[in-house]
Motif scaffolding. Sequence first.
Motif, short mmCIF file in Angstrom:
data_model
loop_
_atom_site.label_atom_id
_atom_site.label_comp_id
_atom_site.label_asym_id
_atom_site.label_seq_id
_atom_site.Cartn_x
_atom_site.Cartn_y
_atom_site.Cartn_z
N GLN A 30 38.91 35.25 36.93
CA GLN A 30 38.49 36.62 36.62
C GLN A 30 37.49 36.64 35.47
OE1 GLN A 30 38.41 39.43 37.90
NE2 GLN A 30 37.87 40.75 36.17
N SER A 33 34.17 35.34 36.64
CA SER A 33 33.46 36.20 37.59
C SER A 33 32.52 37.17 36.87
CB SER A 33 34.47 36.97 38.45
OG SER A 33 35.19 37.93 37.69
N PHE A 34 32.99 37.82 35.80
CA PHE A 34 32.10 38.78 35.14
C PHE A 34 31.12 38.09 34.20
CE2 PHE A 34 36.00 39.22 32.42
CZ PHE A 34 35.46 38.94 31.17
N ALA A 38 27.00 38.40 34.60
CA ALA A 38 26.14 38.76 33.47
C ALA A 38 25.00 37.76 33.28
CB ALA A 38 26.97 38.84 32.19
N THR A 201 43.92 43.78 31.79
CA THR A 201 42.95 44.01 30.72
C THR A 201 41.57 43.46 31.05
OG1 THR A 201 44.73 43.96 29.09
CG2 THR A 201 42.50 43.59 28.27
N TYR A 202 41.51 42.29 31.69
CA TYR A 202 40.21 41.66 31.93
C TYR A 202 39.45 42.26 33.11
CZ TYR A 202 41.76 38.26 28.49
OH TYR A 202 42.20 37.66 27.33
N TYR A 203 39.99 43.34 33.70
CA TYR A 203 39.24 44.13 34.69
C TYR A 203 38.57 45.33 34.04
CZ TYR A 203 41.88 41.41 38.13
OH TYR A 203 42.42 40.39 38.87
N ASN A 204 38.92 45.61 32.79
CA ASN A 204 38.35 46.74 32.07
C ASN A 204 36.89 46.43 31.71
OD1 ASN A 204 37.62 48.09 29.37
ND2 ASN A 204 39.44 49.24 29.96
N LYS A 205 35.97 47.30 32.09
CA LYS A 205 34.55 47.03 31.91
C LYS A 205 34.14 46.92 30.45
CE LYS A 205 33.50 46.92 36.27
NZ LYS A 205 33.11 45.64 36.91
N GLU A 206 34.77 47.70 29.58
CA GLU A 206 34.42 47.62 28.16
C GLU A 206 34.92 46.32 27.55
OE1 GLU A 206 34.29 51.95 26.26
OE2 GLU A 206 36.15 51.58 27.35
N GLN A 208 35.30 43.57 29.23
CA GLN A 208 34.36 42.58 29.77
C GLN A 208 33.08 42.54 28.95
OE1 GLN A 208 33.70 43.39 33.92
NE2 GLN A 208 35.85 43.05 34.49
N GLN A 209 32.56 43.71 28.59
CA GLN A 209 31.32 43.76 27.82
C GLN A 209 31.48 43.10 26.46
OE1 GLN A 209 28.20 45.04 29.00
NE2 GLN A 209 27.70 43.71 27.26
#
Length: 243
Positions: A30, A33-34, A38, A201-206, A208-209
């Motif tokens: 996970q 992936s993000f 990026a 938590t690690y699906y939360n976009k903020e 991740q940012q």
Amino acid sequence: MTRVTVWNEYRHERQEERIRQVYPNGIHVQLASFLSAAGLDTRTATLDEPEHGLTEEVLNKTDVLVWWGHVAHQEVSDEVVNRIHKRVLEGMGLVVLHSGHMSKIFIKLMGTSCDLKWREAGEKERLWVMEPSHPIAAGIGEYIDLEQEEMYGAHFDVPAPESLIFVGWFEGGNVFPSGSTYRRGSGNIFYFQPGHESYPTYYNKEIQQVIINGVNWCAPVKRDVPVYGHSEALEPIRSTVGV
């Protein structure tokens, strides 16, 4: 392009069905992936691979190492820890997530117990941005709300950070220095508290940012490693010693 290695114990997800439902392919997948989305050149490594997936060759091709560990800190070999430590001092960046605060490598770099208070009660956390101008806070508003997280509470036994970017407030009343930066040798280190394995938590976009920002901030500046030891004079020395 920044080369990132995401390291994970990968134990909870294989041993506990409730964790596997949250991260069916593993927390490392996970995270990767993000980071890949990026534009970061991302690979993964796990505890049960030979040399924990962190061979000399892998680390020499890693600009930033992202670390997630929890139940198997003591299974990480001292040889690999020393290898990582050397690379951080030489300039490799390190992002330590959540329970990685008790990893051998983080404790070695901090020089303290790195202990804290904790409580797993599924409570709300609000992460307040303390340094809005810091690159790690880029794109984030005044705070981030998480509906459920494991509580980490002060006191956090680490040295005073270079920057305290986030302070977490929990529904039960505790507060915590949730996002902090350090420098050790030529290496940048970012510790970020959210990320308990049983919450998404690690699906939360903020979130991740913040992690993407943290990896970019930790990326090394391309420069020669300083040379230590005896140094010849650059200019003639006019000494009067013994005259």
